[in-house]
Design a protein around this motif. Structure first.
Motif, PDB file in Angstrom:
ATOM      1  N   ARG A 119       5.306  -8.436 -54.411  1.00 38.31           N
ATOM      2  CA  ARG A 119       5.955  -9.116 -55.528  1.00 38.31           C
ATOM      3  C   ARG A 119       6.515 -10.467 -55.108  1.00 38.31           C
ATOM      4  O   ARG A 119       6.607 -10.785 -53.930  1.00 38.31           O
ATOM      5  N   ASN A 120       6.917 -11.267 -56.087  1.00 49.24           N
ATOM      6  CA  ASN A 120       7.507 -12.583 -55.850  1.00 49.24           C
ATOM      7  C   ASN A 120       8.975 -12.406 -55.454  1.00 49.24           C
ATOM      8  O   ASN A 120       9.775 -11.934 -56.258  1.00 49.24           O
ATOM      9  N   PRO A 121       9.371 -12.791 -54.238  1.00 49.10           N
ATOM     10  CA  PRO A 121      10.755 -12.570 -53.795  1.00 49.10           C
ATOM     11  C   PRO A 121      11.782 -13.471 -54.478  1.00 49.10           C
ATOM     12  O   PRO A 121      12.980 -13.227 -54.361  1.00 49.10           O
ATOM     13  N   ALA A 122      11.370 -14.478 -55.213  1.00 48.97           N
ATOM     14  CA  ALA A 122      12.313 -15.400 -55.851  1.00 48.97           C
ATOM     15  C   ALA A 122      13.017 -14.787 -57.056  1.00 48.97           C
ATOM     16  O   ALA A 122      14.071 -15.265 -57.465  1.00 48.97           O
ATOM     17  N   LEU A 123      12.484 -13.724 -57.632  1.00 49.00           N
ATOM     18  CA  LEU A 123      13.023 -13.156 -58.869  1.00 49.00           C
ATOM     19  C   LEU A 123      13.871 -11.898 -58.655  1.00 49.00           C
ATOM     20  O   LEU A 123      14.124 -11.156 -59.587  1.00 49.00           O
ATOM     21  N   ILE A 124      14.341 -11.643 -57.454  1.00 47.27           N
ATOM     22  CA  ILE A 124      15.009 -10.389 -57.111  1.00 47.27           C
ATOM     23  C   ILE A 124      16.500 -10.432 -57.431  1.00 47.27           C
ATOM     24  O   ILE A 124      17.184 -11.395 -57.140  1.00 47.27           O
ATOM     25  N   ASP A 125      17.007  -9.340 -58.026  1.00 45.24           N
ATOM     26  CA  ASP A 125      18.430  -9.144 -58.308  1.00 45.24           C
ATOM     27  C   ASP A 125      18.989  -8.205 -57.238  1.00 45.24           C
ATOM     28  O   ASP A 125      18.610  -7.036 -57.164  1.00 45.24           O
ATOM     29  N   LYS A 126      19.907  -8.682 -56.408  1.00 41.01           N
ATOM     30  CA  LYS A 126      20.440  -7.902 -55.288  1.00 41.01           C
ATOM     31  C   LYS A 126      21.278  -6.708 -55.734  1.00 41.01           C
ATOM     32  O   LYS A 126      21.564  -5.818 -54.953  1.00 41.01           O
ATOM     33  N   ASP A 127      21.678  -6.636 -57.010  1.00 41.22           N
ATOM     34  CA  ASP A 127      22.466  -5.509 -57.507  1.00 41.22           C
ATOM     35  C   ASP A 127      21.607  -4.294 -57.843  1.00 41.22           C
ATOM     36  O   ASP A 127      22.122  -3.202 -58.046  1.00 41.22           O
ATOM     37  N   LYS A 128      20.306  -4.473 -57.931  1.00 34.78           N
ATOM     38  CA  LYS A 128      19.370  -3.392 -58.252  1.00 34.78           C
ATOM     39  C   LYS A 128      18.535  -3.106 -57.016  1.00 34.78           C
ATOM     40  O   LYS A 128      17.490  -3.706 -56.801  1.00 34.78           O
ATOM     41  N   THR A 129      19.002  -2.178 -56.182  1.00 39.67           N
ATOM     42  CA  THR A 129      18.352  -1.930 -54.892  1.00 39.67           C
ATOM     43  C   THR A 129      17.716  -0.546 -54.855  1.00 39.67           C
ATOM     44  O   THR A 129      18.348   0.453 -55.188  1.00 39.67           O
ATOM     45  N   LEU A 130      16.458  -0.508 -54.436  1.00 37.87           N
ATOM     46  CA  LEU A 130      15.737   0.731 -54.202  1.00 37.87           C
ATOM     47  C   LEU A 130      15.242   0.709 -52.764  1.00 37.87           C
ATOM     48  O   LEU A 130      14.533  -0.218 -52.360  1.00 37.87           O
ATOM     49  N   VAL A 131      15.630   1.721 -51.982  1.00 39.75           N
ATOM     50  CA  VAL A 131      15.189   1.840 -50.592  1.00 39.75           C
ATOM     51  C   VAL A 131      14.067   2.876 -50.552  1.00 39.75           C
ATOM     52  O   VAL A 131      14.252   4.016 -50.987  1.00 39.75           O
ATOM     53  N   ILE A 132      12.918   2.465 -50.056  1.00 39.95           N
ATOM     54  CA  ILE A 132      11.784   3.370 -49.912  1.00 39.95           C
ATOM     55  C   ILE A 132      11.734   3.828 -48.469  1.00 39.95           C
ATOM     56  O   ILE A 132      11.562   3.020 -47.563  1.00 39.95           O
ATOM     57  N   LYS A 133      11.919   5.122 -48.270  1.00 37.67           N
ATOM     58  CA  LYS A 133      11.896   5.712 -46.930  1.00 37.67           C
ATOM     59  C   LYS A 133      10.732   6.685 -46.841  1.00 37.67           C
ATOM     60  O   LYS A 133      10.298   7.229 -47.844  1.00 37.67           O
ATOM     61  N   GLY A 134      10.248   6.906 -45.643  1.00 38.65           N
ATOM     62  CA  GLY A 134       9.197   7.893 -45.467  1.00 38.65           C
ATOM     63  C   GLY A 134       8.278   7.560 -44.320  1.00 38.65           C
ATOM     64  O   GLY A 134       8.635   6.818 -43.403  1.00 38.65           O
ATOM     65  N   VAL A 135       7.074   8.111 -44.399  1.00 42.05           N
ATOM     66  CA  VAL A 135       6.083   7.941 -43.340  1.00 42.05           C
ATOM     67  C   VAL A 135       4.694   7.874 -43.959  1.00 42.05           C
ATOM     68  O   VAL A 135       4.432   8.497 -44.979  1.00 42.05           O
ATOM     69  N   THR A 136       3.835   7.063 -43.360  1.00 41.03           N
ATOM     70  CA  THR A 136       2.427   7.027 -43.734  1.00 41.03           C
ATOM     71  C   THR A 136       1.588   7.257 -42.482  1.00 41.03           C
ATOM     72  O   THR A 136       1.820   6.646 -41.451  1.00 41.03           O
ATOM     73  N   VAL A 137       0.640   8.168 -42.580  1.00 43.71           N
ATOM     74  CA  VAL A 137      -0.267   8.475 -41.488  1.00 43.71           C
ATOM     75  C   VAL A 137      -1.691   8.318 -42.017  1.00 43.71           C
ATOM     76  O   VAL A 137      -2.090   9.033 -42.929  1.00 43.71           O
ATOM     77  N   PHE A 138      -2.438   7.375 -41.462  1.00 44.95           N
ATOM     78  CA  PHE A 138      -3.796   7.061 -41.923  1.00 44.95           C
ATOM     79  C   PHE A 138      -3.806   6.795 -43.433  1.00 44.95           C
ATOM     80  O   PHE A 138      -4.687   7.242 -44.149  1.00 44.95           O
ATOM     81  N   GLY A 139      -2.782   6.099 -43.887  1.00 39.66           N
ATOM     82  CA  GLY A 139      -2.683   5.789 -45.311  1.00 39.66           C
ATOM     83  C   GLY A 139      -1.771   4.587 -45.492  1.00 39.66           C
ATOM     84  O   GLY A 139      -1.470   3.877 -44.554  1.00 39.66           O
ATOM     85  N   GLY A 140      -1.297   4.407 -46.687  1.00 38.72           N
ATOM     86  CA  GLY A 140      -0.418   3.271 -46.907  1.00 38.72           C
ATOM     87  C   GLY A 140       0.062   3.214 -48.328  1.00 38.72           C
ATOM     88  O   GLY A 140      -0.141   4.117 -49.120  1.00 38.72           O
ATOM     89  N   GLY A 141       0.707   2.102 -48.620  1.00 40.12           N
ATOM     90  CA  GLY A 141       1.218   1.940 -49.959  1.00 40.12           C
ATOM     91  C   GLY A 141       1.507   0.487 -50.258  1.00 40.12           C
ATOM     92  O   GLY A 141       1.523  -0.364 -49.370  1.00 40.12           O
ATOM     93  N   GLU A 142       1.757   0.225 -51.535  1.00 42.82           N
ATOM     94  CA  GLU A 142       2.097  -1.106 -51.954  1.00 42.82           C
ATOM     95  C   GLU A 142       3.067  -1.036 -53.122  1.00 42.82           C
ATOM     96  O   GLU A 142       3.055  -0.087 -53.897  1.00 42.82           O
ATOM     97  N   VAL A 143       3.919  -2.049 -53.203  1.00 41.95           N
ATOM     98  CA  VAL A 143       4.862  -2.187 -54.316  1.00 41.95           C
ATOM     99  C   VAL A 143       4.431  -3.421 -55.076  1.00 41.95           C
ATOM    100  O   VAL A 143       4.257  -4.491 -54.495  1.00 41.95           O
ATOM    101  N   LYS A 144       4.230  -3.277 -56.393  1.00 41.57           N
ATOM    102  CA  LYS A 144       3.826  -4.419 -57.199  1.00 41.57           C
ATOM    103  C   LYS A 144       4.425  -4.313 -58.586  1.00 41.57           C
ATOM    104  O   LYS A 144       4.955  -3.260 -58.964  1.00 41.57           O
ATOM    105  N   SER A 145       4.376  -5.410 -59.326  1.00 43.17           N
ATOM    106  CA  SER A 145       4.875  -5.421 -60.691  1.00 43.17           C
ATOM    107  C   SER A 145       3.982  -6.306 -61.542  1.00 43.17           C
ATOM    108  O   SER A 145       3.216  -7.124 -61.032  1.00 43.17           O
TER     109      SER A 145
END
Length: 74
Positions: free
Chosen positions: A47-73
């Motif tokens: 995502r574009n980091p210029a449009l971020i509101d610091k009061d709305k925080t989501l922490v993604i924790k975990g593990v990926t093994v032979f895989g992955g992920g992406e965050v988009k909007s």
């Protein structure tokens, strides 16, 4: 998660991916912190980091093994 309203403070989401992946669609203004341990994989915030509101925080924790992920909007 495009119509979700975060609770006040820091929110956490735990994700485990093994031989697969995940795409998270979130609102553009959320502050996403990725704390994922990767083994032969990766996790990326596209995502574009210029449009971020610091009061709305989501922490993604975990593990990926032979895989992955992406965050988009849209």
């Amino acid at each position: 998660m495009t119509k979700v309203v975060l609770a006040p403070g820091v929110n956490e989401l735990e994700i485990v991916c093994v031989f697969g992946g995940v795409s998270l669609l979130v609102p553009q203004d959320w502050n996403i912190k990725v704390e994922v341990f990767n083994i032969f994989g990766g996790y990326e915030d596209k995502r574009n980091p210029a449009l971020i509101d610091k009061d709305k925080t989501l922490v993604i924790k975990g593990v990926t093994v032979f895989g992955g992920g992406e965050v988009k909007s849209y």
